[in-house]
Design an enzyme around this catalytic site. Structure first.
Site, PDB file in Angstrom:
ATOM      1  N   CYS A   1      -5.061  -9.870  -9.801  1.00  0.00           N
ATOM      2  CA  CYS A   1      -5.174  -9.082  -8.568  1.00  0.00           C
ATOM      3  C   CYS A   1      -4.512  -7.735  -8.752  1.00  0.00           C
ATOM      4  O   CYS A   1      -4.918  -6.748  -8.167  1.00  0.00           O
ATOM      5  CB  CYS A   1      -4.409  -9.717  -7.405  1.00  0.00           C
ATOM      6  SG  CYS A   1      -4.929 -11.304  -6.878  1.00  0.00           S
TER       7      CYS A   1
ATOM      8  N   CYS B   1      -3.929  -6.857   0.738  1.00  0.00           N
ATOM      9  CA  CYS B   1      -2.462  -6.744   0.662  1.00  0.00           C
ATOM     10  C   CYS B   1      -1.807  -7.407   1.864  1.00  0.00           C
ATOM     11  O   CYS B   1      -0.781  -8.079   1.733  1.00  0.00           O
ATOM     12  CB  CYS B   1      -2.042  -5.279   0.588  1.00  0.00           C
ATOM     13  SG  CYS B   1      -2.611  -4.439  -0.889  1.00  0.00           S
TER      14      CYS B   1
END
Length: 143
Positions: free
Chosen positions: A34, A103
């Site tokens: 990620c 996020c």
């Protein structure tokens, strides 16, 4: 990419950075695929999160969402902290660009992972309380 003033403030001046020695719960989410890894530490007194700190490896939005999430759960009962959604984190930051929404999802999951760890340390199965925390790559990281 345009970020709100609040995102920029929490990125430039993150709150609650660091780690808690002898934390009651530690949660780590994300992975190097990620590009964002969040580690959250909680101290619990009387079912209340008395202290919370984080360490985040990632972009400015990842740091800002971690910072805001810790601000939103500090001093809260565990049950209230578990109700915090990524949407609430984004709203508190006056929004995030669409490509950065993951996020805020990681920030929500880091809290849940830390609370899960807290319950495990107490010998309580966290899954009925916290639920299952998805691994990175299950759609939310863009992987």
């Amino acid at each position: 990419m345009v970020y709100s003033e609040k995102v920029m403030d929490h990125f430039a001046n993150p709150r609650n950075v660091g780690e808690i020695e002898n934390a009651d719960g530690i949660g780590e989410v994300g992975n190097s695929k990620c590009g964002d890894i969040m580690k959250m530490y909680i101290k619990v007194d009387d079912d209340t999160i008395s202290d919370v700190k984080f360490k985040t490896f990632g972009c400015g939005a990842a740091i800002a969402t971690s910072s805001m999430a810790t601000e939103l759960i500090k001093g809260k009962k565990i049950d209230d902290a578990l109700q915090l959604t990524n949407k609430a984190v984004m709203e508190a930051l006056d929004g995030l660009p669409p490509v950065k929404v993951h996020c805020s999802v990681l920030a929500e999951q880091a809290i849940k992972a830390a609370v899960s760890d807290y319950y495990k340390n107490k010998g309580i199965d966290p899954e009925p309380i916290v639920g299952i925390i998805p691994e990175c790559g299950e759609g939310h990281c863009g992987v």
